[in-house]
Design a protein around this motif. Structure first.
Motif, PDB file in Angstrom:
ATOM      1  N   GLN A  28      -9.354  -0.850   0.871  1.00 19.76           N
ATOM      2  CA  GLN A  28      -9.752  -0.156   2.106  1.00 19.76           C
ATOM      3  C   GLN A  28     -10.476   1.125   1.739  1.00 19.76           C
ATOM      4  O   GLN A  28     -10.003   1.900   0.893  1.00 19.76           O
ATOM      5  CB  GLN A  28      -8.516   0.170   2.942  1.00 19.76           C
ATOM      6  CG  GLN A  28      -7.790  -1.081   3.412  1.00 19.76           C
ATOM      7  CD  GLN A  28      -6.524  -0.733   4.170  1.00 19.76           C
ATOM      8  OE1 GLN A  28      -5.766   0.147   3.760  1.00 19.76           O
ATOM      9  NE2 GLN A  28      -6.296  -1.414   5.280  1.00 19.76           N
ATOM     10  N   ASP A  72      -6.188   2.034  -0.924  1.00 17.84           N
ATOM     11  CA  ASP A  72      -6.870   2.684   0.197  1.00 17.84           C
ATOM     12  C   ASP A  72      -7.348   4.038  -0.324  1.00 17.84           C
ATOM     13  O   ASP A  72      -6.528   4.875  -0.735  1.00 17.84           O
ATOM     14  CB  ASP A  72      -5.859   2.824   1.352  1.00 17.84           C
ATOM     15  CG  ASP A  72      -6.421   3.555   2.570  1.00 17.84           C
ATOM     16  OD1 ASP A  72      -7.255   4.456   2.380  1.00 17.84           O
ATOM     17  OD2 ASP A  72      -5.992   3.248   3.700  1.00 17.84           O
ATOM     18  N   HIS A  98      -5.546   7.386   0.864  1.00 18.24           N
ATOM     19  CA  HIS A  98      -4.217   7.768   0.356  1.00 18.24           C
ATOM     20  C   HIS A  98      -4.297   8.297  -1.070  1.00 18.24           C
ATOM     21  O   HIS A  98      -3.516   9.147  -1.467  1.00 18.24           O
ATOM     22  CB  HIS A  98      -3.268   6.574   0.422  1.00 18.24           C
ATOM     23  CG  HIS A  98      -3.022   6.106   1.823  1.00 18.24           C
ATOM     24  ND1 HIS A  98      -2.426   6.896   2.769  1.00 18.24           N
ATOM     25  CD2 HIS A  98      -3.323   4.935   2.441  1.00 18.24           C
ATOM     26  CE1 HIS A  98      -2.356   6.230   3.915  1.00 18.24           C
ATOM     27  NE2 HIS A  98      -2.898   5.051   3.749  1.00 18.24           N
ATOM     28  N   GLU A 140     -11.512   1.292   6.713  1.00 17.61           N
ATOM     29  CA  GLU A 140     -10.357   1.579   7.560  1.00 17.61           C
ATOM     30  C   GLU A 140     -10.402   3.074   7.898  1.00 17.61           C
ATOM     31  O   GLU A 140      -9.973   3.917   7.125  1.00 17.61           O
ATOM     32  CB  GLU A 140      -9.046   1.224   6.864  1.00 17.61           C
ATOM     33  CG  GLU A 140      -7.877   1.255   7.849  1.00 17.61           C
ATOM     34  CD  GLU A 140      -6.530   1.390   7.177  1.00 17.61           C
ATOM     35  OE1 GLU A 140      -6.416   2.087   6.158  1.00 17.61           O
ATOM     36  OE2 GLU A 140      -5.565   0.796   7.691  1.00 17.61           O
ATOM     37  N   GLU A 160       0.841  -1.199   0.000  1.00 15.73           N
ATOM     38  CA  GLU A 160       0.000   0.000   0.000  1.00 15.73           C
ATOM     39  C   GLU A 160       0.880   1.255   0.000  1.00 15.73           C
ATOM     40  O   GLU A 160       1.760   1.393   0.862  1.00 15.73           O
ATOM     41  CB  GLU A 160      -0.862   0.010   1.277  1.00 15.73           C
ATOM     42  CG  GLU A 160      -1.672   1.293   1.484  1.00 15.73           C
ATOM     43  CD  GLU A 160      -2.331   1.355   2.862  1.00 15.73           C
ATOM     44  OE1 GLU A 160      -1.621   1.226   3.886  1.00 15.73           O
ATOM     45  OE2 GLU A 160      -3.556   1.539   2.920  1.00 15.73           O
ATOM     46  N   ARG A 163     -10.325  10.759   9.363  1.00 22.47           N
ATOM     47  CA  ARG A 163     -11.042   9.933   8.390  1.00 22.47           C
ATOM     48  C   ARG A 163     -12.488   9.765   8.846  1.00 22.47           C
ATOM     49  O   ARG A 163     -12.786   9.831  10.043  1.00 22.47           O
ATOM     50  CB  ARG A 163     -10.402   8.551   8.284  1.00 22.47           C
ATOM     51  CG  ARG A 163      -9.050   8.543   7.600  1.00 22.47           C
ATOM     52  CD  ARG A 163      -8.645   7.102   7.341  1.00 22.47           C
ATOM     53  NE  ARG A 163      -7.310   6.992   6.791  1.00 22.47           N
ATOM     54  CZ  ARG A 163      -6.894   5.955   6.061  1.00 22.47           C
ATOM     55  NH1 ARG A 163      -7.738   4.945   5.810  1.00 22.47           N
ATOM     56  NH2 ARG A 163      -5.670   5.900   5.598  1.00 22.47           N
TER      57      ARG A 163
HETATM   58 MG    MG Z   1      -4.818   1.769   4.614  1.00 21.62          MG
END
Ligand code: MG
Ligand code: DHB
Length: 602
Positions: A187, A161, A164, A235, A130, A206
Motif C-alpha cells: 500500500q 504500507d 506506517h 491507500e 500489517e 495522507r
Molecule cells: Mg494500510
C-alpha cells in the motif's frame, strides 16, 4: 486502489476506479457493509468493469489476546471469510492489534496468527499482516515480519504500507531482507511532514504519492528489489479527497501512480510503463490574464512602463512586454473580473511535453488557431488554469501575430515568479500536477501569517530555479483566488519612481513596517528613506537583498515588481503579512467607501 480513498457509495467508487484506468481494488469492509448490493453483485460488477478484487480489508485486533477473546476472533474471521468467498477474493489484510491486545508476547502472537492462518487455509484464503504505526505491541514492519516468520505458514505474509513505515521514521532498507513472495501486498501513501499524533496524521492527512514529503521512489525501490511482484495499491485516507468528485479524485490518483511507477522505473532501470522523459522548463514564455474588460490592466501596465506590442490578428487579445516579461490580456473569456488564467513555459520539445502530459491523463486545451498561426500546445491544471509549452523563439513566433504596437518598454524585465493561489480542494492535486505534468520540483511547505490566519504555501520550481511558482491556499471566502505576476527588473526604485510619476497608486505600507525594518536590518539612511518614501518593501538573506512592491489588485490579479541584489533566493516571504494586510486595508476601505484607495485619500 483502496475504495477508502474515494467519496460516494461503493458502486460509484468502482465505476470511477475503472474509468480512471485502475485494474484492481482493495475493498474496504465499511464500504461493503454500507452497500445495498450483495457481495455477489459487487463481484459481478468488478468483473464487468475489468477490476480484480485484490484484497478485502481490514480485519482487526486478533493477536496478543487471551483464549476466550481469541475464540471469538476466529468466529468473527469465519464470517468475513464467508463474505470473501462470495466476493471471490482470497486475500485479507490483518492490522496489528491496536485495540484489544493485552499480552506482549511474540510466541503467543505467532501462535494465534498461525491458527488464524490454518483456518483461512481451509478456504484457500491468505492473510497479509500489517504493522499499524500505532499498534499496541506491534508497530514496526520488521517486528510484524519476525512474527510472520515465527508462525511459518505458507498463507501468512506481510502487507507493507509506506505510511506506517515512513511516518515512524523506520528504515525501509530492511524490506530487502523479506523474500518478495512473503510480501503479500503493498500500500502506497504519501504525507506532509507533520509533528502530530500518528493515528490522526494517518486518518486525515495522507496524500497521493508526489503530493507530500515522503521519499516514495526510494521506498518502492526497496520493495521491488525484495522481489515483490504484486499490485501497487494506493491507500490514502484524506478528508479532502473524500469530499471531492469521485471520478476526478480517481483520475488524480491514477496520475500519481503513473508518475511514481515511472520515477521508480527510471531509478530501477526498468523499462516497463516508462513515460517520455520530462521536459524541464527553461523560462516563462508569457502569463495570461483574462476578463470581460481589461482596460484597467492596460492602464496599469502602461503606468509600470510596459510596452504595448499590439493586438492579435484574429482574437480579442492584447500583448504587453518588457524585455522577456510578456503579459497577455485576453478578452475572449466572459469573466466578470480579471483572473490569471494561464501561463506558458519554454521547453526543448513542446510536442513531447504535451504527449507526456497526455500519458499522465492531463486534459488538453484547445485554442482556436488558424493555419498560418503558431500551434499552441496546452493542458488544463486542476482548476482550469492553462499551461502552455513553446519550443520556438517567441519573438519570431507567436509574438509576431500581434500587430499595431509601437511603444518601447521603460525597462527590461523577466517573469521572476508566478504566484498561484488554489482553492482548498485543488491544492494537493495542483502540487502533483506541477510535479508530474509540468516537471517542477516541490520545496518544503511553509506557512505565512496573514490577516485571516496562517496561509499554507509551497514553492514549485524548475531544477535550474528559473521558473518559480509559489503556490498558496486561497481563503475559502475569496470569490476569486488572488494571483500575481512578479516581474524582475534591474532597478526597482527607478521603475517605482517612473510609475509614481505616471500616477500609479501603490499599496500603502504601514509606518510600523519601516520601524521594524530598521530594527531588523539597520539600513543606511538613504536606502531607508527611498524605501519609505516610495512604499517599497525590503528583505535580505545570506545571498543578497530584495526590493519589491505590489500594485493594487484588479479582480483577482495584481503585479509585483522585484529586484534581486546579489544571490537573494527568496520571495520576500517576511513581507507577505504586510502585503496581505495592505490588500485587506484597501479592500475594506473600498467595501466601506465605494472606491478609491487610502493612498488616493492622502
Ligand atoms: Mg494500510
Ligand atoms: O487507520 C486504520 O485503521 C487503517 C486500516 C487499514 C489500513 O491498511 C491502514 O493502513 C490503516
Amino acid at each position: 486502489m483502496a475504495t477508502v480513498c474515494l467519496s460516494g457509495g461503493l458502486v460509484e467508487k468502482l465505476h470511477a476506479c475503472a474509468s480512471a484506468g485502475f485494474d484492481g481494488v482493495e475493498i474496504m469492509d465499511a464500504d461493503l457493509v454500507a452497500a445495498y448490493e450483495s457481495p455477489e453483485e459487487i463481484r459481478t460488477l468488478c468483473e464487468r468493469l475489468g477490476l480484480s478484487i485484490d484484497m478485502y480489508q481490514p480485519f482487526r485486533d486478533v493477536e496478543g489476546v487471551d483464549e476466550d477473546t481469541f475464540a471469538d476472533n476466529l468466529r468473527r474471521a469465519e464470517a468475513k471469510f464467508d463474505v470473501m468467498e462470495r466476493l471471490g477474493t482470497d486475500l485479507i489484510l490483518l492490522c496489528s492489534n491496536a485495540g484489544t491486545a493485552t499480552i506482549d508476547d511474540d510466541d503467543l502472537a505467532a501462535d494465534q496468527l498461525g491458527r488464524l492462518a490454518d483456518l483461512a487455509a481451509q478456504r484457500g484464503i491468505r492473510i497479509a499482516y500489517e504493522a499499524l504505526a500505532w499498534g499496541r505491541f506491534v508497530d514496526d514492519y520488521r517486528h510484524a515480519w519476525r512474527i510472520v516468520q515465527r508462525a511459518d505458514r505458507p498463507n501468512l505474509g506481510v502487507c507493507l504500507d509506506s505510511f506506517h513505515i515512513l511516518s515512524r521514521g523506520h528504515d525501509p532498507a530492511a524490506i530487502e531482507e523479506i523474500p518478495g513472495e512473503k510480501i503479500f501486498f503493498l500500500q502506497l501513501a504519501d504525507a506532509p511532514a507533520l509533528d502530530m499524533d500518528v493515528l490522526q496524521w494517518s486518518r486525515h492527512h495522507r496524500l497521493f504519492p508526489g503530493e507530500g514529503d515522503f521519499d516514495l521512489t526510494g521506498f518502492l525501490g526497496h520493495v521491488l528489489r525484495a522481489g515483490y511482484a504484486g499490485p501497487l495499491s494506493l491507500e490514502v485516507f484524506n478528508d479532502t479527497f473524500r469530499q471531492t468528485a469521485v471520478f476526478r479524485t480517481a483520475a488524480h490518483a491514477r496520475r500519481s501512480l503513473t508518475w511514481l511507477a515511472d520515477r521508480t522505473a527510471l531509478a530501477e532501470r526498468r523499462d516497463a510503463g516508462r513515460l517520455l522523459d520530462a521536459q524541464h522548463a527553461h523560462g516563462v514564455d508569457f502569463v495570461e490574464i483574462s476578463g470581460d474588460d481589461l482596460h484597467d490592466l492596460d492602464q496599469l501596465l502602461d503606468q509600470l512602463g510596459f510596452a504595448f506590442r499590439g493586438r492579435h490578428r484574429s482574437k480579442p487579445v492584447r500583448l504587453w512586454t518588457a524585455g522577456g516579461a510578456r503579459i497577455i490580456l485576453n478578452e475572449q473569456l466572459r469573466l466578470e473580473s480579471p483572473r490569471l488564467t494561464g501561463f506558458g513555459l519554454t521547453v526543448d520539445d513542446a510536442a513531447q511535453a504535451s504527449r507526456r502530459a497526455g500519458s499522465l491523463g492531463a486534459d488538453p486545451v484547445y485554442r482556436r488557431t488558424y493555419r498560418d498561426e503558431v500551434e499552441l500546445r496546452a493542458v488544463a491544471s486542476p482548476d482550469g488554469t492553462e499551461v502552455y509549452w513553446n519550443d520556438d523563439d517567441p519573438e519570431t513566433g507567436w509574438v509576431s501575430e500581434f500587430e499595431g504596437g509601437t511603444a518601447v518598454a521603460a525597462f527590461t524585465g523577466d517573469i521572476d515568479h508566478i504566484n498561484l493561489s488554489w482553492a482548498w480542494q485543488d491544492f494537493d492535486e495542483a502540487v502533483l500536477f506541477m510535479r508530474s505534468v509540468v516537471a517542477l520540483d516541490a520545496e518544503p511547505v511553509a506557512e505565512v501569517p496573514g490577516p485571516r490566519g496562517l496561509v499554507r504555501s509551497q514553492v514549485m520550481r524548475s531544477p535550474d530555479r528559473v521558473v518559480r511558482l509559489p503556490m498558496n491556499l486561497a481563503p475559502p471566502t475569496a470569490p476569486v483566488p488572488h494571483r500575481h505576476i512578479a516581474v524582475r527588473v534591474e532597478d526597482a526604485v527607478a521603475v517605482a519612481r517612473a510609475a509614481h510619476a505616471k500616477g500609479l497608486g501603490f499599496l500603502p505600507v504601514p509606518h510600523n513596517y519601516y520601524d521594524d525594518l530598521q530594527a531588523r536590518f539597520a539600513l543606511d539612511a538613504d536606502l531607508f528613506e527611498t524605501l519609505q518614501s516610495l512604499d517599497l518593501l525590503y528583505d535580505r538573506d545570506a545571498g543578497g537583498e530584495f526590493i519589491h512592491f505590489y500594485t493594487p489588485t484588479h479582480g483577482g490579479v495584481f503585479l509585483e515588481i522585484v529586484e534581486r541584489r546579489g544571490g537573494y533566493d527568496g520571495y520576500g516571504a517576511p513581507n507577505a503579512p504586510v502585503r496581505l494586510s495592505a490588500q485587506r486595508q484597501v479592500s475594506t476601505w473600498t467595501d466601506a467607501h465605494g472606491s478609491g484607495t487610502p493612498a488616493e485619500r492622502t
